[in-house]
Design a protein around this motif. Structure first.
Motif, short mmCIF file in Angstrom:
data_model
loop_
_atom_site.label_atom_id
_atom_site.label_comp_id
_atom_site.label_asym_id
_atom_site.label_seq_id
_atom_site.Cartn_x
_atom_site.Cartn_y
_atom_site.Cartn_z
N ALA A 184 54.68 88.91 -7.41
CA ALA A 184 55.99 87.59 -6.80
C ALA A 184 55.94 86.14 -8.28
CB ALA A 184 54.30 86.79 -5.60
N CYS A 185 55.14 85.86 -9.23
CA CYS A 185 55.14 84.80 -9.75
C CYS A 185 56.29 85.53 -10.96
CB CYS A 185 54.69 84.78 -10.29
SG CYS A 185 52.99 83.52 -9.61
N LEU A 186 56.05 86.46 -11.26
CA LEU A 186 56.88 86.90 -13.22
C LEU A 186 58.54 87.85 -11.91
CD1 LEU A 186 54.02 88.05 -14.90
CD2 LEU A 186 55.18 86.04 -14.83
N THR A 187 57.66 88.71 -10.85
CA THR A 187 59.34 89.22 -11.11
C THR A 187 60.11 88.07 -9.52
OG1 THR A 187 58.51 91.70 -11.53
CG2 THR A 187 60.29 91.07 -9.94
N ILE A 188 59.76 87.35 -9.17
CA ILE A 188 60.56 87.26 -7.63
C ILE A 188 60.95 85.31 -8.11
CG2 ILE A 188 60.84 86.43 -5.06
CD1 ILE A 188 61.20 89.19 -6.08
N LEU A 189 59.63 84.49 -8.31
CA LEU A 189 59.68 83.41 -8.66
C LEU A 189 59.98 82.97 -9.84
CD1 LEU A 189 56.61 82.37 -6.59
CD2 LEU A 189 58.14 82.15 -5.37
N ILE A 258 67.07 84.87 -0.12
CA ILE A 258 66.65 85.07 1.00
C ILE A 258 65.92 86.42 1.33
CG2 ILE A 258 67.28 85.56 3.03
CD1 ILE A 258 69.96 83.72 2.73
N LEU A 259 66.65 87.81 0.93
CA LEU A 259 66.01 88.48 0.90
C LEU A 259 64.56 88.90 0.02
CD1 LEU A 259 69.16 90.43 0.25
CD2 LEU A 259 67.94 90.11 3.09
N THR A 260 64.34 88.45 -0.76
CA THR A 260 62.98 88.93 -2.23
C THR A 260 61.53 87.94 -1.40
OG1 THR A 260 63.76 88.05 -4.07
CG2 THR A 260 64.33 89.63 -3.65
N LEU A 261 62.51 86.79 -1.41
CA LEU A 261 60.89 86.14 -1.69
C LEU A 261 59.74 85.95 0.04
CD1 LEU A 261 62.51 82.28 -2.21
CD2 LEU A 261 60.91 83.63 -3.44
N PRO A 262 60.03 86.69 1.41
CA PRO A 262 59.81 87.40 2.11
C PRO A 262 58.71 88.23 1.98
CG PRO A 262 61.72 86.97 3.04
CD PRO A 262 61.99 86.92 1.28
N GLN A 263 59.63 89.58 0.93
CA GLN A 263 58.82 90.17 0.56
C GLN A 263 56.94 89.72 -0.38
OE1 GLN A 263 59.28 92.66 -2.35
NE2 GLN A 263 58.03 94.45 -1.81
N ALA A 264 57.73 88.95 -1.19
CA ALA A 264 56.69 88.40 -2.22
C ALA A 264 55.67 87.65 -1.88
CB ALA A 264 57.29 87.80 -3.24
N ASN A 287 51.99 95.87 9.50
CA ASN A 287 52.28 97.32 8.77
C ASN A 287 54.10 97.12 9.00
OD1 ASN A 287 50.05 98.66 7.48
ND2 ASN A 287 49.59 99.29 8.97
N PHE A 288 54.19 96.55 10.08
CA PHE A 288 55.03 96.42 10.77
C PHE A 288 56.37 95.05 9.73
CE2 PHE A 288 59.11 94.02 12.67
CZ PHE A 288 59.98 95.22 12.67
N VAL A 289 55.99 94.40 9.37
CA VAL A 289 56.58 93.82 8.56
C VAL A 289 56.71 93.83 7.28
CG1 VAL A 289 56.35 90.77 8.53
CG2 VAL A 289 55.94 91.65 10.18
N PHE A 290 55.68 94.46 6.79
CA PHE A 290 55.34 95.04 5.49
C PHE A 290 56.93 95.71 4.87
CE2 PHE A 290 54.21 97.69 2.21
CZ PHE A 290 53.83 96.58 1.09
N ASN A 291 56.83 96.78 5.85
CA ASN A 291 58.13 97.83 6.26
C ASN A 291 59.37 96.74 5.90
OD1 ASN A 291 56.75 100.78 5.02
ND2 ASN A 291 55.45 99.77 7.12
N LEU A 292 59.66 95.88 6.85
CA LEU A 292 60.86 95.16 7.07
C LEU A 292 61.08 94.74 6.06
CD1 LEU A 292 63.41 94.81 8.97
CD2 LEU A 292 61.76 92.93 9.46
N PHE A 293 59.85 93.71 5.70
CA PHE A 293 60.26 92.82 4.30
C PHE A 293 60.51 93.75 2.88
CE2 PHE A 293 57.96 89.49 6.03
CZ PHE A 293 58.63 88.69 7.24
N LEU A 294 60.00 95.18 2.78
CA LEU A 294 59.94 96.24 1.66
C LEU A 294 61.49 95.78 1.55
CD1 LEU A 294 58.87 96.66 -0.57
CD2 LEU A 294 58.01 99.40 0.53
N LEU A 295 61.99 96.84 3.10
CA LEU A 295 63.51 97.97 2.35
C LEU A 295 64.09 95.46 2.61
CD1 LEU A 295 63.11 99.61 5.53
CD2 LEU A 295 63.26 100.54 3.57
N MET A 296 64.09 95.06 2.93
CA MET A 296 65.18 93.77 2.49
C MET A 296 64.73 93.83 0.95
SD MET A 296 63.52 90.56 5.73
CE MET A 296 64.35 88.98 4.37
N TYR A 298 65.31 96.15 -0.71
CA TYR A 298 65.90 97.01 -1.66
C TYR A 298 68.08 96.37 -1.04
CZ TYR A 298 62.11 100.59 -2.37
OH TYR A 298 60.76 100.40 -3.09
N VAL A 299 67.66 96.02 0.09
CA VAL A 299 68.84 95.57 0.32
C VAL A 299 69.96 94.30 -1.26
CG1 VAL A 299 70.22 94.02 1.72
CG2 VAL A 299 68.77 95.96 2.47
N ALA A 300 68.79 93.60 -1.33
CA ALA A 300 69.18 93.05 -2.58
C ALA A 300 69.81 93.81 -3.26
CB ALA A 300 67.78 91.94 -2.45
#
Length: 330
Positions: A184-189, A258-264, A287-296, A298-300
């Motif tokens: 979350a901190c080093l790869t995204i934020l 927009i696409l990566t912060l929710p998953q972090a 688990n549904f939310v986790f999978n959705l954010f994870l796929l987002m 990959y869209v990035a």
């Protein structure tokens, strides 16, 4: 358990399975094709000599690696064929390759933003730092640091886990917390903050340059020699390329946020609340939310080519036309 809860749990689990099964295929196809085209186009001579284009090129390779290492297994998991869920060494190798690729792609975009700022500075010392040699150095350092950052995955990740979002996941709470926090901190934020800071600084420099160019064009309309006209024309083309590359980069940064912060945020939330007792329905929803954010995410990884084709103007589209004429229309 009430029958309504049982039905709701089955529905959420079914939605999650279908998202992994079908949405993953769409992202995989568009992302793989887009990144391959990016690599081919950005490898052309007119673009690969630019440091920012080089960062885009290596970042596209990292994005392709992230899609192949991450989405392939997610597609197979929809058909119960994911071996990384059951074979320990495959689980570790897949997780390491995925995190390494994601971190490298993110940091390379950060370096591209810093390169755009260097090139927009008035100080010639900073502009001279924007070179292919420094771009190669930054790429090598990024890959090295990314490897060091996520080598702990070989110890932390394990297959055949239960009561976790994925069967291939961190085996202890400490491992999950450290991995989620570093991701979350080093790869995204961290890279996102650096990108936004240097992006805003670049915009300010570009505005100053445009004002100077406007003044110079008014005061310098008197006759000039042919050599100065040709030189100014080359400089204008180079500046146009630099501005267009920055615009492409800026659009990509916004969409990546927009696409990566929710998953972090979601990974940290699941790790911090893992000790709390959850109802089966809550677990299914999470688990549904986790999978959705994870796929987002990959869209990035799959969107750069389509961003460049839309925002790259004539420069990128001309490169596409050249590619078509060279390899398809002979």
């Amino acid at each position: 358990m009430p029958s309504t809860d049982t039905s709701a749990i089955a529905s959420w689990n079914n939605i999650s399975a279908n998202i992994n099964r079908y949405f993953s295929i769409v992202i995989f196809l568009f992302g793989t094709i887009g990144n391959i085209l990016n690599i081919i186009i950005l490898s052309q001579r007119q673009l690969r000599t630019n440091p920012c284009s080089l960062f885009f090129l290596i970042s596209s390779m990292a994005n392709l690696s992230a899609i192949l290492s991450g989405l392939t297994t997610r597609m197979l998991s929809g058909w119960a064929l994911d071996l990384t869920n059951t074979i320990d060494w495959l689980c570790k190798l897949r997780a390491f390759g995925l995190f390494l690729s994601r971190n490298a792609a993110s940091w390379l975009l950060m370096l591209a933003t810093m390169d755009r700022w260097l090139l927009s500075c008035r100080n010639s010392y900073y502009r001279e730092m924007s070179t292919l040699k420094n771009a190669y150095r930054g790429t090598i350092m990024t890959i090295f640091l990314s490897t060091c950052l996520y080598c702990a995955v070989f110890y932390c990740y394990e297959a055949n886990l239960i009561n976790t979002p994925l069967a291939c996941y961190g085996k202890t709470l400490a491992c999950r917390f450290i991995n989620d926090l570093s991701y979350a901190c080093l790869t995204i934020l961290f890279p996102m903050i650096i990108m936004l800071i240097f992006g805003l600084m670049t915009i300010r420099n570009i505005r100053k340059v445009k004002n100077r160019i406007h003044v110079a064009s008014i005061t310098g309309k008197r006759g000039t020699g042919n050599s100065s006209t040709v030189r100014r024309s080359r400089q204008d083309r180079q500046k146009k390329l630099d501005y267009r590359l920055f615009f492409m980069l800026f659009i990509q940064i916004i969409l990546m946020c927009i696409l990566t912060l929710p998953q972090a945020a979601g990974k940290l939330y699941l790790t911090l609340t893992s000790a709390e007792k959850q109802t089966p329905l809550t677990t299914a929803i999470e688990n549904f939310v986790f999978n959705l954010f994870l796929l987002m995410t990959y869209v990035a990884h799959g969107m750069p080519f389509y961003i460049y084709a839309w925002s790259g103007g004539r420069i990128f589209r001309n490169a596409i036309k050249t590619l078509i004429k060279k390899y398809i229309i002979k």
